[in-house]
Design a protein around this motif. Structure first.
Motif, mmCIF file in Angstrom:
data_model
loop_
_atom_site.group_PDB
_atom_site.id
_atom_site.type_symbol
_atom_site.label_atom_id
_atom_site.label_comp_id
_atom_site.label_asym_id
_atom_site.label_seq_id
_atom_site.Cartn_x
_atom_site.Cartn_y
_atom_site.Cartn_z
ATOM 1 N N ASP A 71 51.968 24.286 25.690
ATOM 2 C CA ASP A 71 50.906 24.517 24.717
ATOM 3 C C ASP A 71 50.806 25.971 24.302
ATOM 4 O O ASP A 71 50.185 26.291 23.306
ATOM 5 C CB ASP A 71 49.564 24.074 25.311
ATOM 6 C CG ASP A 71 49.618 22.612 25.731
ATOM 7 O OD1 ASP A 71 50.456 21.892 25.173
ATOM 8 O OD2 ASP A 71 48.827 22.217 26.606
ATOM 9 N N GLN A 87 51.561 26.871 20.819
ATOM 10 C CA GLN A 87 50.444 26.550 19.940
ATOM 11 C C GLN A 87 49.359 27.621 20.054
ATOM 12 O O GLN A 87 48.858 28.133 19.060
ATOM 13 C CB GLN A 87 49.837 25.197 20.356
ATOM 14 C CG GLN A 87 50.748 24.021 20.105
ATOM 15 C CD GLN A 87 50.979 23.781 18.633
ATOM 16 O OE1 GLN A 87 50.142 24.128 17.806
ATOM 17 N NE2 GLN A 87 52.126 23.201 18.304
ATOM 18 N N LYS A 114 50.300 31.078 18.699
ATOM 19 C CA LYS A 114 50.951 31.209 17.389
ATOM 20 C C LYS A 114 50.150 32.098 16.447
ATOM 21 O O LYS A 114 50.709 32.867 15.682
ATOM 22 C CB LYS A 114 51.202 29.839 16.772
ATOM 23 C CG LYS A 114 49.951 29.110 16.371
ATOM 24 C CD LYS A 114 50.289 27.842 15.645
ATOM 25 C CE LYS A 114 49.002 27.108 15.346
ATOM 26 N NZ LYS A 114 49.217 25.811 14.768
ATOM 27 N N LYS A 133 63.153 21.694 21.459
ATOM 28 C CA LYS A 133 61.825 21.389 20.941
ATOM 29 C C LYS A 133 61.088 22.681 20.566
ATOM 30 O O LYS A 133 60.489 22.774 19.488
ATOM 31 C CB LYS A 133 61.035 20.613 22.009
ATOM 32 C CG LYS A 133 59.743 20.029 21.518
ATOM 33 C CD LYS A 133 59.172 19.042 22.545
ATOM 34 C CE LYS A 133 57.686 18.844 22.345
ATOM 35 N NZ LYS A 133 56.868 19.655 23.229
ATOM 36 N N THR A 134 61.191 23.660 21.423
ATOM 37 C CA THR A 134 60.536 24.945 21.140
ATOM 38 C C THR A 134 61.105 25.557 19.859
ATOM 39 O O THR A 134 60.365 26.074 19.021
ATOM 40 C CB THR A 134 60.725 25.922 22.321
ATOM 41 O OG1 THR A 134 60.345 25.254 23.524
ATOM 42 C CG2 THR A 134 59.867 27.156 22.161
ATOM 43 N N GLU A 162 59.797 23.645 16.852
ATOM 44 C CA GLU A 162 58.383 23.971 16.613
ATOM 45 C C GLU A 162 58.224 25.341 15.949
ATOM 46 O O GLU A 162 57.452 25.513 15.011
ATOM 47 C CB GLU A 162 57.617 23.977 17.946
ATOM 48 C CG GLU A 162 57.198 22.586 18.392
ATOM 49 C CD GLU A 162 56.498 22.604 19.747
ATOM 50 O OE1 GLU A 162 56.260 21.516 20.279
ATOM 51 O OE2 GLU A 162 56.207 23.703 20.259
ATOM 52 N N MET A 209 59.305 25.219 12.368
ATOM 53 C CA MET A 209 58.298 24.570 11.525
ATOM 54 C C MET A 209 57.165 25.529 11.185
ATOM 55 O O MET A 209 56.740 25.635 10.037
ATOM 56 C CB MET A 209 57.752 23.331 12.228
ATOM 57 C CG MET A 209 58.609 22.093 11.984
ATOM 58 S SD MET A 209 58.172 20.754 13.107
ATOM 59 C CE MET A 209 56.423 20.597 12.756
ATOM 60 N N MET A 210 56.728 26.235 12.193
ATOM 61 C CA MET A 210 55.612 27.157 11.967
ATOM 62 C C MET A 210 56.024 28.292 11.038
ATOM 63 O O MET A 210 55.259 28.727 10.188
ATOM 64 C CB MET A 210 55.122 27.711 13.294
ATOM 65 C CG MET A 210 54.227 26.752 14.047
ATOM 66 S SD MET A 210 53.599 27.604 15.498
ATOM 67 C CE MET A 210 54.222 26.539 16.749
#
Lengths: 314, 135, 559
Positions: free
Chosen positions: A171, A174, A177, A199-200, A203, A206-207
């Motif tokens: 998390d 998140q 970020k 996955k990291t 993510e 995407m951000m």
């Protein structure tokens, strides 16, 4: 030039070390050195390495430095660890991961405590960086634990900011970020042999895609620092970012902004010293007791204090 | 204003018993010092280089393997060769009483044997640092 | 363990006692301390009664010696059958000197050998390596090649003694040398008895003689498990060690928890490597510390046995009872020895040794009084051995198994230690197991916190160490300490040079190249190491080959 200054310009490690001691203690001698040798500075490229604790920043820095010295560069490293606000002491342990580098003639490593300075950078960092620059370093690395405020300081001082993360922070990506996405100019997912690294990376990408206002889209690089994997790619990205900064004129802008900050910080520090000296005196405690006893209010006291120090109204 | 005393805590040689070194490192931090910890298996050359680059006031060496008579003097000799004369060098560990005069002759200012309270080490450092801590 | 009705009566009676007796006394004469606690911070009550053990199911939790869950010991007769193995860790200087001391100890009634190696050997450096400077022969014997090992065991029949070797990162190499020496004596590997420590995980957290990163280290260990199950079936392939974890500052609960967590990691690695649990688990052994707090220590040993049995049975589905039996060696706590008034250490060692015996150890090393000052002298070592013999022959504590069982206090403590240790293991499982917890620095951090707390307690005199922070005297510096001759380094270097002339260097090169290739692949490395050892390749060169493939471990320090 006196002896220390001559040695410093030649890159003598003891001279660098002593000059940085002056800088971190904010002694006048440090300023004297910089005043005389300012014109010799400006050639070092400054790289900030930051990120949460435990992601392998020191090992990564170690490998980056090894890579760059092989190309014939001279490197300075400043590793910053937090100072305990309660005791004023600190344990500076980043050197452990770079110890076999420290014997290399072209590398200088210095550990610094934040010494109570907000923002995660030691207040002597501007000066220490400039001293390394004067001593002829091609690259200066500033490594700092990124928790909150400090990432903001590192941007002010570095030409390129490398934000290091690791999978399994879950998390945290998140959570942080908001703080980190604007700061990193290159993102590293270190320890990428661990589960969840892809996955990291996804993510992060995407951000980063969400923000299309910038003309530099920060790349995401996978590394396994302790196995020396991904280091070449990371160096390439750092060079690419430098090319971009130069081409876009942003390097100059960044550096001008940094000069501005350096001046403001210096004045601010001087002012803060004045204030601290004042409040260490006995009549401060006496007056404080009056505030506690509700004889006067804190704001009246603050006004008086300000008048005392600066001879004018707050 | 006072500046913090900077101490390099180092383990020369090959022994891996760093309980003492780590306890001392923490105690020195709590006494307001800046402690640079270098980890295990440091060669005399690495220790001296770190002491110089970090511009420390004190080098605190810990050894439990019995190699102190070889390694401690080598460190002080290297410091001397590099012209470093303002650093206080102290040592600790399983060191027999009869070795202490030899080590002191070779520039180790004080030896702390098992059972020394950390407060004694802190006090010793504060009293004996060679550079002014007032600025 | 008691009937409900009886318990109720006891409870009422205790409440009366509390009011009528204890409170009255305490109000006039307060107790020595506000709270009483064991070293692990377990609160010690004003009195223990059947109430405290009321919910313990005897058959399930305590049982009989030699039966699951082995709380009372791993053999049915325990010391009524035979005493534990009295095994003093020894070795220093050259192989020649250590060989002499081994023979002396055997002549004094010691029943097993325990070899201490010097640090360069433990970290895979030959005596002529720059890193070895000042360390050769200091804390143990220097072994550079098979030649030294032949001298070390000269005249000692390897099919008659059991030998324990404190060797971890290069354990495979030393075991190979031992097998090769046996071959030369005409003893086949299946006759060999002994133990290699081979516990790398505790090196990362506590003892510091690691070489390779965690992954390759675990591979070497499972290679040894597999090889020995086929060819050296009586060999204890690992001694999973809490000893050094405790020495680094852990509490009794942490010692049990972190040791068993490491044990779990080894079992998992071996299963993952394709071994059947009952094939290797009977050869796993343990190594614990015997510290000062007598009852807590006894409870610790009992809890550890019960926990391991449960873990093997329930977590790993072991079927063979031997897989569930925790056999362990014990050493008294070196860190409790004081440099001040060193003779007092004899008394400390006696209490600690008693704890180990009451706890049902399979073998025991008692420290010598002068070990806080230097390596022990022959006189000191003899007193330490005599301490064990007095406990065995004179004290009477060996006449029935697990004599403290049923003590309300000891049973309660055993339960409490088990409970707290399982909580730690759960936490480590959540982090992803012991290897990951070590990589994260979690275990190191926990140990360090305890070490720091212990030191603070001594300095604040909350914890009294006799002769150290109370009852001090003016002392003369101790005399007659053992000194290791610095000539050892020179002698070892000469031997290496001699070996290099005598051996077939082309075969050495070939063997090392073959080993490198094997290391790059997935083969079991034992046969390749054995080949290199037989050719008199040095320990340092064999390790270098593995370093070149595996890399080196980076220390995790969190202060």
């Amino acid at each position: 030039m006196n002896n220390l200054e001559e040695l410093l310009v030649r890159g003598d490690k003891r001279a660098i070390a002593r000059a940085i001691t002056y800088a971190e203690n904010y002694e006048e001698k440090a300023k004297e050195i910089i005043k005389k040798l300012y014109k010799r500075s400006g050639s070092a490229y400054i790289i900030g390495i930051t990120g949460p604790p435990g992601v392998g920043k020191s090992t990564l820095t170690d490998k980056l430095v090894k890579n760059l010295i092989e190309k014939g560069n001279k490197i300075g490293v400043i590793a910053i660890d937090p100072t305990s606000p309660f005791t004023g002491g600190s344990i500076l342990g980043d050197r452990i991961r770079m110890q076999d580098l420290s014997l290399h003639p072209n590398v200088y490593i210095r550990s610094m405590g934040t010494r109570g300075h907000l923002g995660g950078l030691s207040k002597g960092t501007y000066m220490a960086t400039r001293i390394l620059d004067i001593a002829g370093m091609d690259y200066v690395f500033i490594e700092t634990v990124g928790v909150g405020q400090s990432e903001i300081d590192i941007v002010k001082i570095a030409d390129t900011v490398v934000m290091v993360l690791a999978p399994g922070l879950g998390d945290d990506v998140q959570a942080i970020k908001a703080g980190i996405m604007e700061i990193g100019e290159i993102f590293v997912v270190n320890k990428s042999d661990r589960e969840g690294s892809d996955k990291t990376v996804v993510e992060l990408n995407m951000m980063l895609d969400l923000d299309d206002t910038k003309d530099w889209r920060p790349p995401v690089v996978k590394t396994i620092a302790y196995e020396n994997k991904g280091i070449n790619e990371l160096i390439d990205k750092i060079f690419a970012h430098r090319e971009y900064l130069i081409a876009s004129g942003n390097l100059e802008k960044k550096r001008n902004q940094r000069l501005r900050m350096e001046i403001i910080e210096t004045v601010k520090n001087k002012l803060m010293n004045n204030v601290f000296e004042k409040i260490q005196q006995k009549d401060f405690d006496f007056k404080l007791q009056e505030v506690i006893d509700k004889k006067i209010d804190p704001y009246t006291f603050a006004d008086e204090l300000y008048r005392d120090i600066f001879n004018k109204n707050l | 204003m006072e500046r913090p005393i900077r101490v390099l805590v180092a383990k020369p040689g090959l022994d891996g018993h760093d309980r003492g070194a780590k306890v001392i490192a923490r105690a020195l931090r709590e006494a307001g010092m800046e402690v640079i910890y270098t980890g295990l298996r440091q060669t005399p050359e690495q220790i001296v280089e770190a002491a110089i680059q970090e511009d420390v006031d004190v080098v605190a060496l810990s050894i439990l393997s019995g190699a102190h008579n070889t390694l401690f003097p080598k460190i002080t000799k290297l410091l001397k060769e590099r012209g470093v004369d303002d650093v206080l060098v102290i040592g600790g560990g399983v060191i027999p009483e009869e070795d202490i005069p030899f080590l002191k002759e070779h520039g180790i200012a004080e030896i702390f044997t098992p059972g020394t309270p950390t407060s004694a080490v802190i006090e010793y450092i504060k009293q004996h640092v060679k550079r002014a801590v007032e600025k | 363990m008691f009937y409900k009705q009886k318990l109720e009566e006891i409870k009422n009676k205790k409440e009366e006692w509390e009011v009528n007796q204890r409170q009255k006394v305490v109000s006039k004469f307060p107790e020595r301390k506000k709270e009483f606690k064991t070293s692990s911070g377990i609160e010690i009550k004003e009195i223990y009664t059947p109430e405290d053990v009321g919910d313990i199911d005897y058959l399930e939790k305590i049982g009989f010696p030699g039966e699951y869950p082995y709380t009372r010991g791993v053999q049915p007769t325990m010391y009524r059958g035979k005493f534990w193995t009295m095994r003093q860790y020894a070795g220093y200087g050259t192989a020649e000197e250590s060989n002499k001391r081994f023979k002396y100890l055997l002549s004094q009634g010691q029943t097993g050998l325990s070899v201490a190696f010097d640090l360069p050997t433990q970290i895979g450096y030959d005596s002529d390596h720059p890193m070895a400077e000042g360390e050769v022969g200091k804390v143990g014997v220097a072994v550079d090649s098979l030649y030294d090992m032949e001298i070390l065991f000269d005249g000692i029949p390897l099919d008659k003694v059991s030998t324990s070797m404190t060797i971890n990162a290069p354990a495979a190499i030393l075991l190979a040398m031992y097998i090769a020496v046996a071959e030369k004596q005409g003893v086949s590997p299946d006759k060999l008895n002994g133990t290699i420590q081979n516990d790398i995980l505790k090196e990362y957290v506590a003892r510091g003689t690691y070489i390779f990163p965690t992954g390759p280290s675990m591979r070497l260990i499972t290679n040894i498990f597999e090889y020995c199950s086929k060819y050296v079936p009586k060999w204890n392939t690992i001694s999973i060690s809490g000893y050094h974890i405790r020495e680094a500052g852990a509490t009794a609960v942490q010692e049990v928890a972190f040791t068993l967590a490491n044990g779990i990691a080894y079992v998992e690695a071996a299963i993952k490597a394709g071994l059947d649990v009952d094939e290797f688990a009977p050869r796993l052994s343990f190594f614990f510390n015997a510290h000062n707090d007598l009852f807590e220590e006894v409870a610790k040993f009992r809890a550890a046995r019960r926990m391991w049995a449960k873990i093997m049975k329930e977590r790993f589905n072991a079927k063979d009872p031997r897989s569930m039996m925790m056999r362990f060696h014990t050493q008294t706590a070196g860190s409790t020895l004081t440099a001040q008034q060193p003779d007092n250490n004899i008394v400390r060692v006696t209490i600690q040794a008693l704890a180990a015996v009451l706890g049902g150890t399979q073998s025991l090393h008692t420290n010598s009084r002068d070990e806080a000052l230097a390596l022990p002298t022959e006189d000191s070592v003899r007193i330490a051995l005599r301490t064990q013999q007095i406990i065995a022959y004179e004290s009477g504590v060996c006449e029935t198994p697990d004599p403290l069982a049923g003590s309300y206090y000891v049973e309660k403590l055993t339960d409490e230690i088990e409970k707290r240790a399982f909580e730690y293991i759960k936490k480590i499982d959540e982090l992803g197991g012991a290897v990951r917890a070590i990589d994260l620095g979690y275990i190191q951090k926990e140990i360090q916190e305890s070490a720091y707390r212990y030191q603070k307690e001594i300095e604040s005199e909350e914890r009294i160490i006799v002769g150290l922070n109370k009852f001090q005297i003016e002392e003369q510096p101790p005399k007659n300490l053992l000194k290791v001759d610095t000539a050892v380094e020179v002698l070892q270097k000469e031997k290496i040079a001699k070996i290099k002339e005598m051996r077939n260097n082309a075969s050495v090169k070939k063997a090392l190249e073959a080993l490198k290739k094997a290391a790059e692949g997935d083969d079991n490395l034992m046969p390749w190491i054995l080949d290199a050892v037989r050719e008199y390749a040095t320990l340092g060169k064999i390790t270098d080959v593995l370093r070149s493939v595996f890399g080196e471990y980076q220390q995790q320090i969190i202060l």
